[in-house]
Design a protein around this motif. Structure first.
Motif, mmCIF file in Angstrom:
data_model
loop_
_atom_site.group_PDB
_atom_site.id
_atom_site.type_symbol
_atom_site.label_atom_id
_atom_site.label_comp_id
_atom_site.label_asym_id
_atom_site.label_seq_id
_atom_site.Cartn_x
_atom_site.Cartn_y
_atom_site.Cartn_z
ATOM 1 N N GLY A 60 26.819 39.527 -22.063
ATOM 2 C CA GLY A 60 26.970 39.935 -20.674
ATOM 3 C C GLY A 60 25.699 39.845 -19.856
ATOM 4 O O GLY A 60 25.740 40.010 -18.632
ATOM 5 N N ILE A 61 24.546 39.580 -20.479
ATOM 6 C CA ILE A 61 23.303 39.445 -19.735
ATOM 7 C C ILE A 61 23.206 38.024 -19.183
ATOM 8 O O ILE A 61 23.178 37.068 -19.956
ATOM 9 N N PRO A 62 23.178 37.852 -17.882
ATOM 10 C CA PRO A 62 23.061 36.496 -17.324
ATOM 11 C C PRO A 62 21.725 35.861 -17.710
ATOM 12 O O PRO A 62 20.727 36.568 -17.909
ATOM 13 N N LEU A 63 21.714 34.545 -17.810
ATOM 14 C CA LEU A 63 20.479 33.835 -18.131
ATOM 15 C C LEU A 63 19.397 34.168 -17.105
ATOM 16 O O LEU A 63 18.231 34.360 -17.462
ATOM 17 N N SER A 64 19.770 34.246 -15.836
ATOM 18 C CA SER A 64 18.777 34.516 -14.794
ATOM 19 C C SER A 64 18.107 35.871 -14.995
ATOM 20 O O SER A 64 16.890 36.009 -14.805
ATOM 21 N N GLU A 65 18.877 36.879 -15.409
ATOM 22 C CA GLU A 65 18.302 38.212 -15.629
ATOM 23 C C GLU A 65 17.361 38.205 -16.828
ATOM 24 O O GLU A 65 16.278 38.811 -16.789
ATOM 25 N N ALA A 66 17.774 37.528 -17.895
ATOM 26 C CA ALA A 66 16.917 37.438 -19.074
ATOM 27 C C ALA A 66 15.632 36.675 -18.754
ATOM 28 O O ALA A 66 14.539 37.043 -19.216
ATOM 29 N N LEU A 67 15.743 35.617 -17.956
ATOM 30 C CA LEU A 67 14.557 34.866 -17.551
ATOM 31 C C LEU A 67 13.623 35.722 -16.703
ATOM 32 O O LEU A 67 12.398 35.652 -16.845
ATOM 33 N N ASP A 68 14.208 36.509 -15.830
ATOM 34 C CA ASP A 68 13.400 37.390 -14.996
ATOM 35 C C ASP A 68 12.595 38.348 -15.866
ATOM 36 O O ASP A 68 11.412 38.612 -15.613
ATOM 37 N N ARG A 69 13.218 38.866 -16.922
ATOM 38 C CA ARG A 69 12.517 39.761 -17.844
ATOM 39 C C ARG A 69 11.384 39.018 -18.564
ATOM 40 O O ARG A 69 10.295 39.567 -18.759
#
Length: 226
Positions: A199-208
């Motif tokens: 459920g974690i979008p790629l964009s959110e993981a990249l932001d982290r």
């Protein structure tokens, strides 16, 4: 954080109108890409043949090779489009923004656009591409090679932003390489830890990932237990 992706201009914002022949060639090229990704999603990258891609568009394999050198090149069109969009987004960031912050917002903004189907991106194609790279050693190798070849252009834009000469300053090269590693580490984590990352979008993981780079990597060590 919400980053905004620039509007996509596939032919360039100032390009003259295409003639009929050029439009037909562009439609054929796009049809081959569409057919390839449909087959990749259905059968996987390794099991899909050039002949099947060509047959799906009702053209010959010879015609396919007028547009692409291999099925790897077809698959990597998405990565190429993302790369060009990131360069444009990074160039458009405010000039006083720190370089890693600007890169973070440019990359995350483009991935968000792809996830939402904005700026000409196809979210299904993004999802398919992520799965293909993780399941096909051949395509993974092609993706890594593509990233390496394109790193020079990213380094150049970063150097321009910093006002330095990349031939004499190592820092733009380190930033560009770190960005590539951050992207790779993020996709690996999402693939290898699907249950915890569900459920974690790629964009959110990249932001982290980019936030970690911004904060610094010299983490303290944990003293050994007595």
């Amino acid at each position: 954080m919400t980053a905004t992706a620039p509007e996509a201009h596939p032919a360039g914002p100032d390009s003259p109108p295409q003639g009929r022949r050029e439009r037909k060639k562009q439609r054929t090229r796009e049809a081959l890409i569409d057919a390839a990704f449909e087959l990749f999603a259905e059968k996987g990258f390794d099991a899909t043949t050039v002949e099947e891609i060509a047959d799906a568009v009702d053209v010959s394999s010879r015609t396919f090779f007028r547009y692409f050198t291999s099925k790897e090149e077809v698959a990597l069109t998405f990565q190429e489009e993302q790369h060009e969009a990131v360069l444009a987004a990074l160039t458009a960031r405010p000039p006083d923004e720190p370089v890693v912050t600007a890169l973070r917002r440019a990359v995350v903004g483009i991935v968000q656009a792809a996830e939402r189907g904005e700026s000409g991106f196809d979210p299904e194609r993004l999802s398919t591409m992520m799965d293909l790279i993780q399941t096909s050693p051949a395509l993974l190798a092609g993706s890594l090679e593509h990233t390496q070849k394109k790193q020079a252009s990213l380094t150049r834009v970063i150097a321009e932003r910093m006002g330095v000469d990349p031939a004499a300053d190592l820092r733009p090269h380190v930033v560009a390489a770190t960005a590539a590693c951050s992207f790779r580490a993020t996709t690996d984590m999402i693939h290898n830890y699907r249950n915890s990352c569900d459920g974690i979008p790629l964009s959110e993981a990249l932001d982290r990932a980019f936030a970690i780079v911004e904060d610094g990597l010299n983490f303290p060590s944990v003293p050994p237990a007595d």
